[in-house]
Design an enzyme around this catalytic site. Structure first.
Site, short mmCIF file in Angstrom:
data_model
loop_
_atom_site.label_atom_id
_atom_site.label_comp_id
_atom_site.label_asym_id
_atom_site.label_seq_id
_atom_site.Cartn_x
_atom_site.Cartn_y
_atom_site.Cartn_z
N ARG A 1 -15.57 0.67 -1.64
CA ARG A 1 -15.20 -0.59 -0.97
C ARG A 1 -15.26 -0.35 0.53
O ARG A 1 -14.72 0.65 1.02
CB ARG A 1 -13.79 -1.00 -1.38
CG ARG A 1 -13.38 -2.29 -0.71
CD ARG A 1 -12.05 -2.75 -1.18
NE ARG A 1 -10.97 -1.99 -0.55
CZ ARG A 1 -9.69 -2.21 -0.82
NH1 ARG A 1 -9.33 -3.10 -1.71
NH2 ARG A 1 -8.75 -1.51 -0.21
N ARG B 1 3.02 -9.44 -0.33
CA ARG B 1 3.17 -8.39 -1.34
C ARG B 1 4.08 -7.24 -0.90
O ARG B 1 4.51 -6.43 -1.71
CB ARG B 1 1.78 -7.85 -1.72
CG ARG B 1 1.05 -7.20 -0.58
CD ARG B 1 -0.41 -7.02 -0.87
NE ARG B 1 -0.73 -5.72 -1.42
CZ ARG B 1 -1.95 -5.25 -1.57
NH1 ARG B 1 -3.00 -5.99 -1.23
NH2 ARG B 1 -2.17 -4.06 -2.05
N HIS C 1 0.82 -1.21 0.00
CA HIS C 1 0.00 0.00 0.00
C HIS C 1 0.85 1.26 0.00
O HIS C 1 0.43 2.29 -0.49
CB HIS C 1 -1.00 -0.04 1.16
CG HIS C 1 -2.06 -1.04 0.91
ND1 HIS C 1 -2.01 -2.32 1.43
CD2 HIS C 1 -3.15 -1.00 0.10
CE1 HIS C 1 -3.05 -2.99 0.98
NE2 HIS C 1 -3.75 -2.23 0.18
N CYS D 1 -9.24 -4.41 -10.53
CA CYS D 1 -8.83 -3.15 -9.91
C CYS D 1 -7.45 -3.26 -9.26
O CYS D 1 -6.94 -2.29 -8.72
CB CYS D 1 -9.87 -2.67 -8.91
SG CYS D 1 -10.07 -3.78 -7.51
N ASN E 1 -3.74 -7.70 -6.57
CA ASN E 1 -2.63 -7.48 -5.61
C ASN E 1 -2.65 -8.56 -4.53
O ASN E 1 -1.62 -9.15 -4.21
CB ASN E 1 -2.74 -6.11 -4.94
CG ASN E 1 -2.77 -4.98 -5.95
OD1 ASN E 1 -2.33 -5.17 -7.06
ND2 ASN E 1 -3.29 -3.84 -5.56
N ASP E 2 -3.84 -8.77 -3.97
CA ASP E 2 -3.94 -9.80 -2.93
C ASP E 2 -4.05 -11.19 -3.54
O ASP E 2 -3.51 -12.15 -2.99
CB ASP E 2 -5.15 -9.53 -2.03
CG ASP E 2 -4.81 -8.48 -0.99
OD1 ASP E 2 -3.74 -8.60 -0.38
OD2 ASP E 2 -5.59 -7.54 -0.80
N GLU F 1 -10.27 -11.64 -4.40
CA GLU F 1 -8.84 -11.46 -4.14
C GLU F 1 -8.27 -12.56 -3.25
O GLU F 1 -7.12 -12.52 -2.86
CB GLU F 1 -8.56 -10.08 -3.55
CG GLU F 1 -9.43 -9.70 -2.37
CD GLU F 1 -9.20 -8.26 -1.89
OE1 GLU F 1 -8.23 -7.61 -2.33
OE2 GLU F 1 -10.00 -7.80 -1.07
N ARG G 1 -10.74 3.09 -1.88
CA ARG G 1 -10.23 2.38 -0.69
C ARG G 1 -10.54 3.22 0.55
O ARG G 1 -9.71 4.03 0.98
CB ARG G 1 -8.71 2.18 -0.80
CG ARG G 1 -8.25 1.27 -1.92
CD ARG G 1 -6.73 1.18 -1.90
NE ARG G 1 -6.22 0.05 -2.65
CZ ARG G 1 -5.72 0.15 -3.88
NH1 ARG G 1 -5.68 1.30 -4.51
NH2 ARG G 1 -5.25 -0.94 -4.49
C1 PEP Z 1 -6.08 -5.80 -4.54
O1 PEP Z 1 -5.82 -6.57 -3.60
O2 PEP Z 1 -5.76 -6.04 -5.71
C2 PEP Z 1 -6.75 -4.53 -4.29
C3 PEP Z 1 -7.13 -3.76 -5.27
O3 PEP Z 1 -6.92 -4.16 -2.99
P1 PEP Z 1 -5.75 -3.54 -2.09
O4 PEP Z 1 -4.57 -3.24 -2.98
O5 PEP Z 1 -6.29 -2.32 -1.45
O6 PEP Z 1 -5.49 -4.63 -1.11
MG MG Z 2 -6.77 -6.24 -1.71
#
Ligand code: PEP
Ligand code: MG
Length: 598
Positions: free
Chosen positions: A346, A481, A203, A518, A470-471, A447, A310
């Protein structure tokens, strides 16, 4: 990570490599973010604020106590029970009602800030110990100073004090920056940052993009080579950190910086209007935001809506609980910029690396936070918090095309529970005669691999999917990550990840529900033709990526993307897929390669 030394007339130039997470070039003096002593704000609090300041103090003390418990457990495990007893004594001290009484009385009666009051009381204790004439007890004063520091750290929040005193442009160099600290960076003075740790979709990295400052993470140890003040170049395009550059290198990077800025500027025009492929297929490109103010820049850059808001960033760095009105106002601010377009809110995704100060006591020093109490699990555990947010979302939905989305859903029962809370909130609002929109689309992030595997079943119950790559990548490949030590295992091109993404897209198509991606993958141009070929028609990307992604969409046809996807399905190694996608991107953007060569 690699390091190269070059000798120059005024000192050795050093080049380090890391993970490029926000493009552009920054040149400026090094500003080392250390753990300086805290500067205590000397002001008083208003009478109205006394009550909330006391709550803040209690939260901070609670957090300190949790920290001590964690240390106690650690010491007991590694050093033995007798050492752990030191922490037990600290714990007793912090939880002593007399201590709380004394600090609270200064806040209550003299309207002192909790920082000031706590510091005064603790220093008085320390002095008394030092004056008792006993060497052993005098040494215990050090423990009290330690507790003071730890309490101040919690009271002053995550924002390190020195960052708020910047007066001139700098490049921030730190071992680590938390998402809250990054969110608090002022891009007027912080031209870029480099951290020793961190991963490409952490993040902190995502926030660098939101702030639009060049950044590199995961460089490995380098801070010991820097004393502060030396010239630094960040090449956020290539992930290069240059310490004490020679004349020639500086000149070269000044040119790169100018070219990047003018190209970036020129590219903005591609964001305008809808994006269609060469064979006239309409593709939606929405923006991802962390703060309501970013909606303005998304609009300017041509986003077709907000695909991911977010909302947890409303809490990060905030020292107090957020009210329904705080949420409501934030949502209206986004709707002001996107009154007729979809806005996907979200619900809170706290936990892991995003822990609001006010919730620190829930977490303590838990290991394995990415697999811990995070996201929708927190909302379902703390339903008051969840309901406050849902009320604001439902009320704001009267004024625009809001969609609500639950993060980190891992089972059908979790999704059903979340929907049940939503229904309860609708009933409450109705009973209270408060205006709201009961018909908003309810979707989920996909995710967690379990959700991707059960996509067909979920598709029968949800109004839309948004794939959080991402997750999804970190949970599929078991690679944190944010951890550079495992960054080589964290790979969006891995066939297992692509298999899951494809599975979700198919389930959504079969059920005829909207689906978008996303995660950062959708902002990376090399994945665009593949995702289009797999059937994706809705992207949600970082604001900076809106224009380049739309530009690329207009250069490809769905037919050729389908062909490209078929070729990818035949490959079974992440490395081969990655190389293939890179080469294809070059084919789609020949003029970019030409520019780079010149
Ligand atoms: C993700 O996990 O891809 C996502 C968009 O959420 P975040 O990056 O906020 O965990
Ligand atoms: Mg995520």
């Amino acid at each position: 990570m690699c390091s190269k030394l070059l000798s120059t007339e005024w000192g050795p130039m050093q080049i380090r490599s890391g993970i490029a997470v926000s493009p552009g070039v920054a040149i400026g003096p090094a500003f080392m973010l250390g753990v300086e002593d805290f500067r205590i704000p000397d002001d008083t609090v208003s009478v109205d604020a006394v009550e909330s300041e006391i709550i803040r103090l209690r939260c901070a003390l609670e957090n300190v106590a949790s920290e001590i418990s964690a240390n106690e457990a650690l010491a007991s495990k590694h050093l033995g029970k007798e050492y752990a007893a030191i922490f037990a004594a600290h714990q007793q001290f912090v939880r002593d009602p007399k201590l709380l009484e004394k600090i609270e009385s200064l806040i209550q009666n003299q309207h002192q800030t909790p920082e000031h009051a706590a510091s005064q009381v603790l220093r008085k204790y320390a002095k008394e110990l030092q004056n008792l004439g006993d060497k052993y007890l005098a040494e215990r004063a050090v423990d009290i100073f330690d507790l003071e520091r730890s309490l101040l750290r919690h009271l002053l929040g995550e924002q390190r004090e020195e960052l708020s005193h910047l007066k001139a442009p700098v490049i921030v160099l730190a071992h680590n920056l938390t998402p809250s600290e990054t969110a608090g960076l002022n891009p007027k003075f912080v031209q870029g940052f480099v951290t020793e740790v961190g991963g490409s979709t952490s993040h902190t990295a995502i926030l660098a993009g939101a702030l639009e400052i060049p950044a590199i993470v995961g460089v490995g140890d380098f801070l010991t080579d820097i004393s502060g003040g030396e010239m630094i170049i960040i090449d956020g395009n290539e992930g290069r950190l240059i310490i004490a550059p020679d004349e020639e290198t500086q000149q070269k990077y000044q040119l790169v910086q100018q070219r990047f800025r003018s190209e970036h500027q020129a590219r903005q025009k591609y964001g305008l209007g809808r994006a269609q492929t060469l064979d006239n297929v309409d593709i939606e490109v929405c923006g991802n935001i962390e703060f309501p103010e970013e909606a303005k820049s998304c609009k300017k850059r041509g986003a077709d809506g907000i695909g991911l808001y977010r909302t947890e960033f409303l809490y990060l760095g905030a020292l107090k609980e957020r009210t329904e009105e705080d949420h409501y106002e934030a949502y209206l601010e986004v709707l002001k910029r996107f009154p007729d377009e979809p806005v996907t809110i979200r619900t809170l995704d706290v936990g892991a690396d995003k822990i609001p100060d006010a919730m620190m006591h829930v977490y303590g020093d838990k290991s394995n936070p990415e697999l811990g109490l995070r996201s929708i699990r927190v909302s379902l555990e703390y339903t008051d918090l969840f309901k406050t947010q849902l009320r604001a979302i439902l009320r704001a939905a009267v004024h625009g095309r809001i969609r609500v989305m639950f993060p980190l859903i891992s089972s059908l029962s979790e999704f059903r529970q979340a929907k049940m809370v939503l229904r309860d909130v609708c009933e409450d609002l109705e009973d209270q005669n408060i205006e709201f929109n009961p018909d908003i689309p309810v979707g989920m992030m996909v995710e967690v691999p379990s959700a991707a595997l059960m996509a067909e079943e979920f598709a029968r119950e949800v109004d839309f999917f948004s794939i959080g790559t991402n997750d999804l990548i970190q949970y599929t490949l078991a690679a944190d990550r944010s951890d550079p030590a495992v960054s080589k295992y964290y790979n969006a091109s891995d066939p297992s990840v692509l298999f899951l993404v494809r599975r979700v897209l198919r389930a959504a198509q079969a059920a005829d529900i909207p689906v978008s991606v996303c995660g950062q993958m959708s902002s990376d141009p090399k994945f665009l033709p593949l995702l289009l070929g797999m059937g994706l028609r809705q992207f949600s990307v970082t604001p900076q990526a809106v224009a380049p992604i739309k530009q690329l969409i207009r250069k490809v046809s769905i037919e050729e993307c389908k062909e490209l996807a078929k070729r990818v399905y035949e490959l079974d190694l992440a490395r081969d897929i990655e190389n293939f996608l890179r080469a294809e991107l070059k084919r789609f953007l020949p003029e970019e390669n030409e520019n780079r060569r010149n």
